[in-house]
Design an enzyme around this catalytic site. Structure first.
Site, PDB file in Angstrom:
ATOM      1  N   ARG A  71      -6.836  -0.020   0.085  1.00 29.78           N
ATOM      2  CA  ARG A  71      -7.321  -1.213   0.769  1.00 29.78           C
ATOM      3  C   ARG A  71      -7.075  -1.142   2.279  1.00 29.78           C
ATOM      4  NH1 ARG A  71      -4.815  -4.513  -2.839  1.00 29.78           N
ATOM      5  NH2 ARG A  71      -5.888  -3.148  -4.265  1.00 29.78           N
ATOM      6  N   ARG A 119     -12.144  -5.765   4.358  1.00 29.46           N
ATOM      7  CA  ARG A 119     -11.289  -5.259   3.302  1.00 29.46           C
ATOM      8  C   ARG A 119     -12.097  -4.637   2.164  1.00 29.46           C
ATOM      9  NH1 ARG A 119      -7.460  -9.000  -0.298  1.00 29.46           N
ATOM     10  NH2 ARG A 119      -6.529  -7.293  -1.421  1.00 29.46           N
ATOM     11  N   ASP A 175      -0.142 -10.622   1.590  1.00 28.29           N
ATOM     12  CA  ASP A 175       0.366 -11.355   0.425  1.00 28.29           C
ATOM     13  C   ASP A 175       1.314 -12.458   0.865  1.00 28.29           C
ATOM     14  OD1 ASP A 175      -0.921  -9.776  -1.509  1.00 28.29           O
ATOM     15  OD2 ASP A 175       0.690  -8.284  -1.481  1.00 28.29           O
ATOM     16  N   ASP A 191      -4.076  -5.808   3.155  1.00 26.14           N
ATOM     17  CA  ASP A 191      -3.590  -6.707   2.118  1.00 26.14           C
ATOM     18  C   ASP A 191      -2.581  -7.634   2.776  1.00 26.14           C
ATOM     19  OD1 ASP A 191      -3.683  -7.393  -0.524  1.00 26.14           O
ATOM     20  OD2 ASP A 191      -2.489  -5.695  -1.239  1.00 26.14           O
TER      21      ASP A 191
HETATM   22  N1  ROI Z   1       1.487   0.627  -2.780  1.00 29.39           N
HETATM   23  C1  ROI Z   1       2.191   0.599  -1.633  1.00 29.39           C
HETATM   24  N2  ROI Z   1       3.040   1.594  -1.360  1.00 29.39           N
HETATM   25  N3  ROI Z   1       2.057  -0.405  -0.725  1.00 29.39           N
HETATM   26  C2  ROI Z   1       1.209  -1.461  -0.956  1.00 29.39           C
HETATM   27  O1  ROI Z   1       1.107  -2.365  -0.115  1.00 29.39           O
HETATM   28  C3  ROI Z   1       0.471  -1.473  -2.154  1.00 29.39           C
HETATM   29  N4  ROI Z   1      -0.374  -2.506  -2.449  1.00 29.39           N
HETATM   30  C4  ROI Z   1      -1.022  -2.565  -3.578  1.00 29.39           C
HETATM   31  C5  ROI Z   1      -0.941  -1.461  -4.611  1.00 29.39           C
HETATM   32  C6  ROI Z   1      -2.319  -0.888  -4.840  1.00 29.39           C
HETATM   33  C7  ROI Z   1      -0.382  -2.044  -5.909  1.00 29.39           C
HETATM   34  N5  ROI Z   1      -0.060  -0.395  -4.201  1.00 29.39           N
HETATM   35  C8  ROI Z   1       0.628  -0.396  -3.052  1.00 29.39           C
HETATM   36  O2  ROI Z   1      -1.769  -3.607  -3.845  1.00 29.39           O
END
Ligand code: ROI
Length: 161
Positions: free
Chosen positions: A93, A84, A98, A96
Protein backbone atom coordinates in the site's frame (compact mmCIF):
# COMPACT_ATOMS: atom_id res chain seq x y z
CA UNK A 1 -12.62 19.46 24.74
CA UNK A 2 -9.80 17.67 22.98
CA UNK A 3 -8.72 14.05 22.98
CA UNK A 4 -5.27 12.56 22.50
CA UNK A 5 -5.21 10.19 19.53
CA UNK A 6 -2.40 8.03 18.16
CA UNK A 7 -2.11 7.33 14.44
CA UNK A 8 -0.03 4.56 12.88
CA UNK A 9 1.56 5.46 9.54
CA UNK A 10 2.84 2.90 7.04
CA UNK A 11 3.87 2.68 3.41
CA UNK A 12 5.72 0.26 1.17
CA UNK A 13 5.07 1.68 -2.30
CA UNK A 14 6.07 4.72 -4.38
CA UNK A 15 8.87 6.12 -2.23
CA UNK A 16 7.55 5.06 1.19
CA UNK A 17 9.67 7.49 3.20
CA UNK A 18 8.32 10.44 1.24
CA UNK A 19 4.74 9.12 1.57
CA UNK A 20 4.87 8.98 5.35
CA UNK A 21 6.77 12.27 5.74
CA UNK A 22 4.16 14.03 3.64
CA UNK A 23 1.31 12.32 5.48
CA UNK A 24 2.67 13.68 8.74
CA UNK A 25 2.40 17.21 7.38
CA UNK A 26 -1.15 16.44 6.27
CA UNK A 27 -2.11 15.15 9.71
CA UNK A 28 -1.03 18.54 11.05
CA UNK A 29 -3.56 20.21 8.70
CA UNK A 30 -6.64 18.29 9.90
CA UNK A 31 -9.27 20.71 11.26
CA UNK A 32 -9.53 21.10 15.04
CA UNK A 33 -6.41 18.96 15.34
CA UNK A 34 -2.77 19.48 16.29
CA UNK A 35 0.22 17.27 15.65
CA UNK A 36 1.89 16.94 19.06
CA UNK A 37 4.74 14.56 18.30
CA UNK A 38 5.98 11.96 15.89
CA UNK A 39 8.15 8.90 16.44
CA UNK A 40 11.33 8.12 14.55
CA UNK A 41 10.72 6.14 11.35
CA UNK A 42 11.29 2.41 11.29
CA UNK A 43 11.99 0.11 8.41
CA UNK A 44 10.00 -3.07 8.98
CA UNK A 45 9.67 -6.40 7.28
CA UNK A 46 6.23 -6.82 5.71
CA UNK A 47 3.65 -8.78 7.68
CA UNK A 48 1.33 -10.51 5.24
CA UNK A 49 1.29 -13.06 2.48
CA UNK A 50 3.85 -13.39 -0.31
CA UNK A 51 6.90 -11.31 -1.11
CA UNK A 52 6.51 -7.61 -0.36
CA UNK A 53 8.92 -4.73 0.03
CA UNK A 54 9.79 -3.57 3.53
CA UNK A 55 7.56 -0.90 5.03
CA UNK A 56 8.36 2.43 6.57
CA UNK A 57 6.34 2.78 9.77
CA UNK A 58 5.91 5.37 12.50
CA UNK A 59 3.37 6.72 14.97
CA UNK A 60 2.05 10.25 15.46
CA UNK A 61 0.38 11.76 18.50
CA UNK A 62 -2.45 14.20 17.84
CA UNK A 63 -4.84 16.18 19.95
CA UNK A 64 -8.20 16.56 18.31
CA UNK A 65 -11.61 18.08 18.85
CA UNK A 66 -13.04 15.76 16.19
CA UNK A 67 -15.20 12.77 17.06
CA UNK A 68 -13.59 9.41 16.22
CA UNK A 69 -15.50 8.78 12.99
CA UNK A 70 -14.87 12.34 11.81
CA UNK A 71 -11.17 11.83 12.45
CA UNK A 72 -11.40 8.55 10.52
CA UNK A 73 -12.98 10.43 7.57
CA UNK A 74 -10.01 12.81 7.58
CA UNK A 75 -7.50 9.95 7.70
CA UNK A 76 -9.21 8.21 4.79
CA UNK A 77 -9.27 11.43 2.77
CA UNK A 78 -5.48 11.68 3.22
CA UNK A 79 -5.04 8.04 2.21
CA UNK A 80 -7.09 8.63 -0.95
CA UNK A 81 -5.08 11.73 -1.79
CA UNK A 82 -2.02 9.46 -1.81
CA UNK A 83 -3.78 7.37 -4.45
CA UNK A 84 -3.70 4.52 -2.10
CA UNK A 85 -3.46 1.14 -3.75
CA UNK A 86 -5.11 -1.58 -1.72
CA UNK A 87 -6.44 -4.19 -4.03
CA UNK A 88 -5.14 -7.18 -2.16
CA UNK A 89 -5.99 -7.77 1.49
CA UNK A 90 -2.73 -7.45 3.40
CA UNK A 91 -1.02 -6.49 0.13
CA UNK A 92 1.30 -3.53 -0.57
CA UNK A 93 0.00 0.00 0.00
CA UNK A 94 1.09 3.55 -0.74
CA UNK A 95 -0.24 4.86 2.57
CA UNK A 96 -1.97 3.36 5.55
CA UNK A 97 -3.19 5.57 8.37
CA UNK A 98 -4.59 3.63 11.31
CA UNK A 99 -6.41 5.18 14.21
CA UNK A 100 -4.66 3.22 16.97
CA UNK A 101 -6.04 4.90 20.08
CA UNK A 102 -8.56 7.64 20.79
CA UNK A 103 -8.20 8.71 24.41
CA UNK A 104 -9.18 5.75 26.54
CA UNK A 105 -12.20 4.91 24.37
CA UNK A 106 -13.12 1.47 23.17
CA UNK A 107 -14.95 1.70 19.83
CA UNK A 108 -16.34 -1.23 17.89
CA UNK A 109 -18.36 -0.27 14.83
CA UNK A 110 -18.39 -1.62 11.30
CA UNK A 111 -15.98 1.09 10.14
CA UNK A 112 -13.80 1.50 13.15
CA UNK A 113 -12.25 -0.58 15.89
CA UNK A 114 -10.25 1.23 18.56
CA UNK A 115 -7.83 0.25 20.03
CA UNK A 116 -6.67 -0.99 16.66
CA UNK A 117 -7.10 -4.79 16.72
CA UNK A 118 -3.47 -5.55 15.84
CA UNK A 119 -1.86 -2.84 17.95
CA UNK A 120 -0.68 -5.23 20.66
CA UNK A 121 0.83 -7.74 18.20
CA UNK A 122 2.88 -5.60 15.87
CA UNK A 123 6.37 -4.47 16.67
CA UNK A 124 6.18 -1.76 13.97
CA UNK A 125 3.43 -0.13 16.07
CA UNK A 126 4.62 -0.89 19.62
CA UNK A 127 8.21 0.34 19.17
CA UNK A 128 7.39 3.77 17.73
CA UNK A 129 4.48 4.18 20.15
CA UNK A 130 6.90 3.52 23.02
CA UNK A 131 9.27 6.17 21.64
CA UNK A 132 6.62 8.88 22.05
CA UNK A 133 4.43 7.55 24.89
CA UNK A 134 6.42 5.11 27.04
CA UNK A 135 4.03 5.38 30.00
CA UNK A 136 0.89 4.69 27.98
CA UNK A 137 -1.82 2.48 29.46
CA UNK A 138 -4.30 0.91 27.05
CA UNK A 139 -8.07 1.07 27.69
CA UNK A 140 -7.95 -2.61 28.74
CA UNK A 141 -5.49 -1.72 31.52
CA UNK A 142 -2.37 -3.24 29.94
CA UNK A 143 0.69 -1.04 30.03
CA UNK A 144 2.69 -0.49 26.88
CA UNK A 145 5.73 -1.46 28.91
CA UNK A 146 4.28 -4.94 29.60
CA UNK A 147 3.42 -5.45 25.92
CA UNK A 148 6.94 -4.40 24.93
CA UNK A 149 8.40 -6.97 27.33
CA UNK A 150 7.04 -9.70 25.04
CA UNK A 151 7.61 -7.96 21.72
CA UNK A 152 10.48 -9.00 19.47
CA UNK A 153 12.26 -6.40 17.36
CA UNK A 154 12.67 -8.99 14.61
CA UNK A 155 12.68 -7.44 11.13
CA UNK A 156 12.52 -3.91 12.55
CA UNK A 157 15.12 -1.19 12.58
CA UNK A 158 14.98 2.45 13.46
CA UNK A 159 16.12 4.87 10.78
CA UNK A 160 18.61 7.38 12.13
CA UNK A 161 18.19 10.34 9.78
N1 ROI B 1 3.66 -4.89 7.50
C1 ROI B 1 4.48 -3.94 8.00
N2 ROI B 1 5.75 -4.25 8.29
N3 ROI B 1 4.06 -2.66 8.20
C2 ROI B 1 2.77 -2.28 7.93
O1 ROI B 1 2.42 -1.11 8.13
C3 ROI B 1 1.88 -3.26 7.43
N4 ROI B 1 0.58 -2.95 7.16
C4 ROI B 1 -0.27 -3.84 6.75
C5 ROI B 1 0.14 -5.27 6.47
C6 ROI B 1 -0.13 -5.60 5.02
C7 ROI B 1 -0.66 -6.20 7.39
N5 ROI B 1 1.54 -5.50 6.74
C8 ROI B 1 2.37 -4.56 7.21
O2 ROI B 1 -1.52 -3.51 6.57
Amino acid sequence: MTTVAYIGLGSNLDNPRQQVEQALQELAQIPETSLVSASPWYQSRAVGPGEQQDYINGVAQLTTGLAPHDLLDQLQAIEHAHERVREIRWGPRTLDLDLLLYGSEIIDTERLQVPHPYLTQRNFVLYPLTDIAPQLILPCGDTLESLMAHCSSDGLHQLKD
